[in-house]
Design a protein around this motif. Structure first.
Motif, PDB file in Angstrom:
ATOM      1  N   THR A   4       8.557  10.063  -5.308  1.00  0.00           N
ATOM      2  CA  THR A   4       8.492   8.602  -5.144  1.00  0.00           C
ATOM      3  C   THR A   4       7.231   8.196  -4.405  1.00  0.00           C
ATOM      4  OG1 THR A   4       9.721   8.676  -3.053  1.00  0.00           O
ATOM      5  CG2 THR A   4      11.009   8.357  -5.080  1.00  0.00           C
ATOM      6  N   ALA A   5       6.800   6.955  -4.694  1.00  0.00           N
ATOM      7  CA  ALA A   5       5.713   6.330  -3.939  1.00  0.00           C
ATOM      8  C   ALA A   5       6.356   5.464  -2.872  1.00  0.00           C
ATOM      9  CB  ALA A   5       4.837   5.488  -4.862  1.00  0.00           C
ATOM     10  N   ASN A   6       6.054   5.769  -1.626  1.00  0.00           N
ATOM     11  CA  ASN A   6       6.571   4.997  -0.498  1.00  0.00           C
ATOM     12  C   ASN A   6       5.617   3.817  -0.283  1.00  0.00           C
ATOM     13  OD1 ASN A   6       7.235   4.221   2.282  1.00  0.00           O
ATOM     14  ND2 ASN A   6       8.474   6.087   2.261  1.00  0.00           N
ATOM     15  N   VAL A   7       6.089   2.596  -0.548  1.00  0.00           N
ATOM     16  CA  VAL A   7       5.210   1.426  -0.546  1.00  0.00           C
ATOM     17  C   VAL A   7       5.452   0.585   0.702  1.00  0.00           C
ATOM     18  CG1 VAL A   7       4.437  -0.611  -1.812  1.00  0.00           C
ATOM     19  CG2 VAL A   7       5.228   1.415  -3.069  1.00  0.00           C
ATOM     20  N   ASN A   8       4.399   0.407   1.466  1.00  0.00           N
ATOM     21  CA  ASN A   8       4.441  -0.453   2.655  1.00  0.00           C
ATOM     22  C   ASN A   8       4.064  -1.862   2.206  1.00  0.00           C
ATOM     23  OD1 ASN A   8       4.489  -1.448   5.209  1.00  0.00           O
ATOM     24  ND2 ASN A   8       2.654  -0.380   5.934  1.00  0.00           N
ATOM     25  N   ASP A  13      -2.027  11.276  -7.560  1.00  0.00           N
ATOM     26  CA  ASP A  13      -2.082  11.109  -6.104  1.00  0.00           C
ATOM     27  C   ASP A  13      -2.572   9.689  -5.835  1.00  0.00           C
ATOM     28  OD1 ASP A  13      -2.564  11.048  -3.423  1.00  0.00           O
ATOM     29  OD2 ASP A  13      -3.686  12.936  -3.340  1.00  0.00           O
ATOM     30  N   ILE A  14      -1.694   8.832  -5.321  1.00  0.00           N
ATOM     31  CA  ILE A  14      -2.072   7.427  -5.140  1.00  0.00           C
ATOM     32  C   ILE A  14      -1.936   6.972  -3.679  1.00  0.00           C
ATOM     33  CG2 ILE A  14      -1.640   6.716  -7.517  1.00  0.00           C
ATOM     34  CD1 ILE A  14       1.103   5.681  -6.630  1.00  0.00           C
ATOM     35  N   THR A  43       0.837  -1.192   0.000  1.00  0.00           N
ATOM     36  CA  THR A  43       0.000   0.000   0.000  1.00  0.00           C
ATOM     37  C   THR A  43       0.878   1.250   0.000  1.00  0.00           C
ATOM     38  OG1 THR A  43      -1.670  -1.193   1.280  1.00  0.00           O
ATOM     39  CG2 THR A  43      -1.874   1.202   1.193  1.00  0.00           C
ATOM     40  N   VAL A  44       0.500   2.246  -0.797  1.00  0.00           N
ATOM     41  CA  VAL A  44       1.255   3.502  -0.841  1.00  0.00           C
ATOM     42  C   VAL A  44       0.922   4.325   0.407  1.00  0.00           C
ATOM     43  CG1 VAL A  44       1.692   5.639  -2.120  1.00  0.00           C
ATOM     44  CG2 VAL A  44       1.266   3.498  -3.364  1.00  0.00           C
ATOM     45  N   VAL A  45       1.973   4.683   1.138  1.00  0.00           N
ATOM     46  CA  VAL A  45       1.789   5.437   2.387  1.00  0.00           C
ATOM     47  C   VAL A  45       2.549   6.758   2.289  1.00  0.00           C
ATOM     48  CG1 VAL A  45       1.472   3.358   3.783  1.00  0.00           C
ATOM     49  CG2 VAL A  45       3.781   4.281   3.469  1.00  0.00           C
ATOM     50  N   HIS A  46       2.277   7.647   3.226  1.00  0.00           N
ATOM     51  CA  HIS A  46       2.974   8.941   3.243  1.00  0.00           C
ATOM     52  C   HIS A  46       4.403   8.745   3.722  1.00  0.00           C
ATOM     53  CE1 HIS A  46      -0.396  11.673   2.372  1.00  0.00           C
ATOM     54  NE2 HIS A  46      -1.143  10.789   3.010  1.00  0.00           N
TER      55      HIS A  46
END
Length: 315
Positions: free
Chosen positions: A210-214, A269-270, A195-198
């Motif tokens: 960048t997309a920070n992916v958990n 925005d994801i 999941t993309v998180v802040h």
């Protein structure tokens, strides 16, 4: 596909299920060797007028049996394994809760309850499949334990490059970062869901958002470094580069691994979106830079390397 979760002991009438042709195995990765077993079960079902089925186990037996190496991280966590098996158009998936009590079943007890008891008329398994207490049951003892209630097929060793295709081999390559070698074994690129998180949003300030992916912690994560990846966002695939690491240029004390993906030609925005990262090629190890300019120059080089890779490997 109908999913049935079973645990020991259970009460099932023999004829609760239609006659089945069932593939047996743990199937972590559902790699090309596993697919041979599952596809053969489907073929046997079609030829014999049966329904197709797969039986797998959760969690990995090593977690319960106290092995030296406990497999608590998977090539395909259960949810992904279910999705891949469903894609093979199987009718039934049985997920057996693996416990110490279940592991202690005698081979005959396992066959009586979890094979004959499920109305299985044909069994398909790999040549090295074992069952029952201490793995004493195997494909040589299966005819004896079958009580002549079902027939069976044994799938021989499946090799690629003179070595058996196995979950152990795939795990080893993953831990060495050799993601480009996995499609020959898996039949697809290795992928992880998250999941993309802040994050700290520093990437956008230097021109590389960048997309920070958990990522689901049950996945095996490739080692620290930079990779050429594709990422699936809202059912669309985008090319990009991914950094797995601790961001040493900015935070020398960070202990938590971050997975950050910079997608090319992407501006959406994801946050909160579930995404899939497909790992293609290891580009370089993680490194600390003397300053922002040096970091930006290297990220740009990584991007160009990845763009060239995808252009050369269009599919």
């Amino acid at each position: 596909m109908e999913i049935k979760k079973l645990s020991f002991p259970f009460n099932l009438e023999k004829h609760e299920f239609p006659p089945l042709a069932m593939a047996l195995g743990y199937f972590d990765g559902v790699h090309r060797g596993h697919q041979q077993v599952i596809v053969e079960a489907k073929k046997q079902a079609e030829n014999r007028g049966l329904h197709s089925a797969v039986m797998t186990f959760d969690p990995h037996p090593s977690v319960v049996l106290g092995k030296n190496e406990k497999h608590v991280q998977y090539i395909t966590p259960l949810t992904e394994k279910i999705s891949i098996i469903e894609g093979l158009e199987i009718d039934y998936l049985f997920v057996v809760h693996f416990t110490a009590e279940f592991a202690n079943l005698l081979p005959q007890e396992f066959i009586d309850q979890f094979v004959i008891g499920l109305n299985v008329k044909h069994v398909v398994a790999g040549f090295d499949f074992s069952y029952g207490r201490m793995g004493k049951g195997n494909m040589e003892t299966l005819p004896f334990h079958s009580r002549e209630e079902f027939s069976y097929s044994v799938i021989p060793k499946f090799s690629e490059g003179d070595e058996k295709v196995s979950s152990t081999r795939i795990r080893r390559l993953l831990k060495e970062g050799k993601t480009d070698e996995l499609p020959n074994l898996l039949g697809r690129f290795y992928s992880t869901t998250g999941t993309v998180v802040h994050g700290d949003k520093r990437g956008r300030t230097i021109g590389f958002p960048t997309a920070n992916v958990n990522v689901n912690e049950e996945y095996i994560i490739p080692p620290l470094g930079v990779y050429a990846v594709r990422m699936k966002v809202k059912n669309h695939w985008y090319n990009g580069v991914c950094n797995v690491g601790f961001k040493p240029t900015f935070n020398k004390d960070s202990l938590k691994i971050s997975i950050e993906v910079h997608l090319f030609d992407f501006n959406q925005d994801i946050y909160g979106e579930e995404v899939v990262i497909e790992w293609h090629l290891y580009l370089r190890k993680e490194q600390k830079f003397s300053g922002i300019d040096e970091l930006v120059a290297q990220i740009d080089r990584d991007k160009q390397t990845a763009i060239s890779y995808f252009e050369d490997n269009r599919r």
